[in-house]
Motif scaffolding. Structure first.
Motif, PDB file in Angstrom:
ATOM      1  N   LEU A 180       0.833  -1.204   0.000  1.00 59.95           N
ATOM      2  CA  LEU A 180       0.000   0.000   0.000  1.00 59.95           C
ATOM      3  C   LEU A 180       0.869   1.257   0.000  1.00 59.95           C
ATOM      4  N   MET A 181       1.994   1.209   0.711  1.00 55.78           N
ATOM      5  CA  MET A 181       2.932   2.337   0.656  1.00 55.78           C
ATOM      6  C   MET A 181       3.437   2.558  -0.763  1.00 55.78           C
ATOM      7  N   LEU A 219      -7.081   3.264   0.444  1.00 55.70           N
ATOM      8  CA  LEU A 219      -6.598   4.598   0.100  1.00 55.70           C
ATOM      9  C   LEU A 219      -7.627   5.665   0.476  1.00 55.70           C
ATOM     10  N   MET A 220      -8.901   5.318   0.384  1.00 52.31           N
ATOM     11  CA  MET A 220      -9.951   6.274   0.731  1.00 52.31           C
ATOM     12  C   MET A 220      -9.968   6.598   2.213  1.00 52.31           C
ATOM     13  N   ILE A 221      -9.416   5.718   3.065  1.00 49.62           N
ATOM     14  CA  ILE A 221      -9.407   5.990   4.508  1.00 49.62           C
ATOM     15  C   ILE A 221      -7.992   6.234   5.019  1.00 49.62           C
ATOM     16  N   SER A 222      -7.023   6.364   4.110  1.00 43.08           N
ATOM     17  CA  SER A 222      -5.615   6.498   4.487  1.00 43.08           C
ATOM     18  C   SER A 222      -5.213   7.968   4.531  1.00 43.08           C
ATOM     19  N   GLU A 223      -4.736   8.397   5.680  1.00 40.25           N
ATOM     20  CA  GLU A 223      -4.320   9.799   5.822  1.00 40.25           C
ATOM     21  C   GLU A 223      -3.151  10.149   4.897  1.00 40.25           C
ATOM     22  N   PRO A 224      -2.112   9.298   4.753  1.00 39.41           N
ATOM     23  CA  PRO A 224      -1.025   9.648   3.835  1.00 39.41           C
ATOM     24  C   PRO A 224      -1.458   9.775   2.374  1.00 39.41           C
ATOM     25  N   TYR A 303      -0.928   4.058   7.810  1.00 39.80           N
ATOM     26  CA  TYR A 303      -1.537   4.080   6.478  1.00 39.80           C
ATOM     27  C   TYR A 303      -2.981   3.592   6.534  1.00 39.80           C
ATOM     28  N   VAL A 304      -3.237   2.592   7.371  1.00 35.70           N
ATOM     29  CA  VAL A 304      -4.597   2.122   7.622  1.00 35.70           C
ATOM     30  C   VAL A 304      -4.753   1.995   9.124  1.00 35.70           C
ATOM     31  N   ALA A 305      -5.656   2.788   9.696  1.00 35.15           N
ATOM     32  CA  ALA A 305      -5.798   2.826  11.149  1.00 35.15           C
ATOM     33  C   ALA A 305      -7.068   2.159  11.647  1.00 35.15           C
ATOM     34  N   GLU A 306      -7.962   1.771  10.743  1.00 37.17           N
ATOM     35  CA  GLU A 306      -9.219   1.132  11.134  1.00 37.17           C
ATOM     36  C   GLU A 306      -9.765   0.367   9.936  1.00 37.17           C
ATOM     37  N   ASP A 307     -10.800  -0.420  10.163  1.00 29.80           N
ATOM     38  CA  ASP A 307     -11.409  -1.151   9.068  1.00 29.80           C
ATOM     39  C   ASP A 307     -12.212  -0.207   8.180  1.00 29.80           C
ATOM     40  N   VAL A 308     -12.363  -0.595   6.932  1.00 31.72           N
ATOM     41  CA  VAL A 308     -12.987   0.280   5.942  1.00 31.72           C
ATOM     42  C   VAL A 308     -14.423   0.619   6.323  1.00 31.72           C
ATOM     43  N   ALA A 309     -15.225  -0.392   6.647  1.00 37.60           N
ATOM     44  CA  ALA A 309     -16.631  -0.134   6.959  1.00 37.60           C
ATOM     45  C   ALA A 309     -16.771   0.769   8.186  1.00 37.60           C
ATOM     46  N   ALA A 318     -12.395   9.556   2.258  1.00 39.43           N
ATOM     47  CA  ALA A 318     -12.150  10.699   1.379  1.00 39.43           C
ATOM     48  C   ALA A 318     -13.459  11.124   0.724  1.00 39.43           C
ATOM     49  N   PRO A 319     -13.759  12.421   0.709  1.00 33.66           N
ATOM     50  CA  PRO A 319     -15.035  12.905   0.155  1.00 33.66           C
ATOM     51  C   PRO A 319     -14.981  13.052  -1.357  1.00 33.66           C
ATOM     52  N   VAL A 320     -14.779  11.951  -2.059  1.00 29.68           N
ATOM     53  CA  VAL A 320     -14.650  11.980  -3.513  1.00 29.68           C
ATOM     54  C   VAL A 320     -15.768  11.151  -4.139  1.00 29.68           C
TER      55      VAL A 320
END
Length: 506
Positions: A180-181, A219-224, A303-309, A318-320
């Motif tokens: 993912l990085m 990627l939608m929930i990843s801060e970096p 990069y991923v701090a929680e589950d997607v759902a 991400a608001p896209v």
């Protein structure tokens, strides 16, 4: 097997390309590409330093500059992976740990700012590459977008941790989620270099299938990754899956990433960072790590701090604009009674729940054939679409049900991954013969995808309207042999049972 792991051959100051060959100036130097059918391509372009030696299991480092002109006429090596077994999403050999390259196709005139479509391949995070003929970007580029495909680290080279590696890391250094990085580093490279190909760094669409779709949701929930893309497309990308923490057990009781890594390393006589980095690459393929069972989907805390759902439910994605969908018979060939992480999903059903499920699926045969597709893909996609609509973001749900006449599998629907050749309008890469019907559906699907990349809305002249999810009660666009049709989500009563089951057990 050793010959498969040879490093990719890169021609760095080629003598053969004619002076008329297309060139692009990127941050690292000048690329010499190729032109065919009016499309300029640049292949095997490094977006990060080779992750070898001391950089194995380290975050990707920026690609080094080169002097002179670098030939970009052929794809690079695929990343280390098990044999392809006929998967048309795997590119040609050789394979190598030196594999962090990308490929670009464009028809944009100099100085233009066209939408960029950034493809993330699937393969269970064990297989695949951006170099397969299936993902050749010529036909999409002709529709007015710049296409980028990438390789990223796979298997234990891409998703791995060990207590000894943790001990040597600096505080705050990212870990475990190296694949993912890599994807994030490639997106940064696109931000810096899209203009060299006529691309717009402020209009980047990430799209991926299966494991690639799961990376899109991450990627939608990843801060970096925030701000590196502006639209997203998830094709059969799960949604209810659980990430594995670095140093604590999973919610389902499974081992942490470090415990898994320690068990693997002990079996191969390695316990120190130097011993781990000295392991031959082929050793890391045995036995292949499991995608859904927790070996490769990682909750690393950065990069991923929680589950997607969970993130979507809290509105932290991400608001896209988002396209999300599945195929109509994803896992028709896999039964829930099989011993696998997928087969274990329904193990917690109560007798009352199982009776209700059997009734909804018309008996055991229907349950065996369709329930895993619904548990893994269809209900999770609807669930994420509902959360997105509730959060007020443009969302478009689809169901792919195009079935070629020559497809040898049982024609109960479209199997997993069969939409890829339609999205890329690359039917010549189909594993079975196609016809004019297939080409009409490929034209439609590629048209929706490229229009979405351009404006964040897939609708355009000459195609049936695709309703935004949330405008009506659970409405999607179904791709059929007769063309796209807007309709209510099929088999909603089955998905309602699954939703209730997930809410109870989680």
């Amino acid at each position: 097997m050793a010959s498969f792991f040879a490093a990719a051959f890169l021609m760095i100051s080629p003598a053969d390309p004619a002076d008329a060959a297309p060139r692009a100036m990127v941050e690292q130097g000048v690329l010499v590409g190729r032109e065919a059918s009016g499309v300029r391509s640049f292949k095997g372009v490094p977006y990060a330093r080779p992750p070898v030696g001391g950089l194995r299991w380290r975050a990707p480092q920026p690609a080094e500059p080169w002097s002179g002109e670098r030939d970009a006429g052929q794809v690079g090596a695929i990343c280390i992976q098990p044999p392809a077994n006929g998967d048309n999403g795997v590119g040609p050999l050789p394979m190598s740990e030196d594999c962090l390259t990308l490929n670009v196709w464009t028809t944009a005139p100099p100085g233009e700012r066209w939408p960029v479509m950034f493809w993330i391949h699937g393969g269970g995070l064990n297989n695949g590459s951006g170099t397969a003929a299936l993902y050749e970007g010529t036909n999409l580029a002709k529709r007015g977008v710049v296409v980028v495909t990438i390789n990223y680290r796979l298997g234990r080279l891409g998703f791995f941790d060990h207590p000894a590696l943790a001990a040597e890391r600096a505080p705050g250094e990212p870990a475990a989620n190296y694949g993912l990085m890599d994807v994030t580093a490639a997106l940064r490279w696109v931000q810096e270099n899209a203009a060299a190909f006529g691309g717009d760094p402020d209009n980047v669409t990430i799209f991926g299938e299966s494991a690639g779709g799961a990376l899109v949701t991450r990627l939608m929930i990843s801060e970096p990754a925030r701000g590196l893309f502006h639209r997203a497309v998830v094709q059969s990308g799960l949604g209810r899956d659980e990430g594995t923490p670095l140093d604590r057990a999973r919610r389902d009781g499974g081992l942490s990433m470090q415990a898994r890594g320690e068990a693997f390393a002990a079996a191969h006589g390695a316990s120190t960072p130097s011993e781990l980095r000295a392991l031959p690459a082929e050793t890391l393929l045995r036995r292949a790590p499991n995608f859904y069972g927790g070996d490769l989907l990682v909750n690393d805390g950065l990069y991923v701090a929680e589950d997607v759902a969970t993130a979507f439910a809290a509105g932290r994605e991400a608001p896209v604009p988002l396209i999300i969908g599945t195929n109509s018979a994803e896992f028709w060939w896999m039964k829930p009674s099989e011993l696998s992480p997928y087969g274990a999903i329904d193990d917690a059903m109560t007798p009352e729940e199982r009776a209700a499920f059997l009734a909804a699926y018309g008996g055991q045969e229907g349950y065996d054939q369709f329930v895993l597709s619904d548990l893994v893909f269809n209900e999770p996609a609807r669930h994420l679409a509902r959360l997105r609509a509730r959060n007020g973001h443009p969302t478009y749900l689809y169901r792919f049900d195009v079935v070629s006449a020559a497809m040898p599998e049982p024609h109960a629907g479209a199997t997993h991954a069969s939409e890829r050749q339609y999205v890329f309008d690359n039917l010549t890469a189909s594993p079975w013969l196609t016809n004019e019907m297939d080409q009409r559906q490929a034209d439609a699907m590629a048209g929706y995808w490229t229009t979405f990349a351009a404006k964040g809305d897939p609708n355009g002249a000459g195609r049936p309207a695709w309703p935004e999810f949330g405008d009506g009660p659970d409405t999607l666009l179904e791709f059929t042999n007769d063309g796209p049709v807007a309709k209510p989500v099929p088999f909603g009563e089955r998905l309602d049972l699954i939703e209730a089951y997930y809410e109870r057990v989680r």
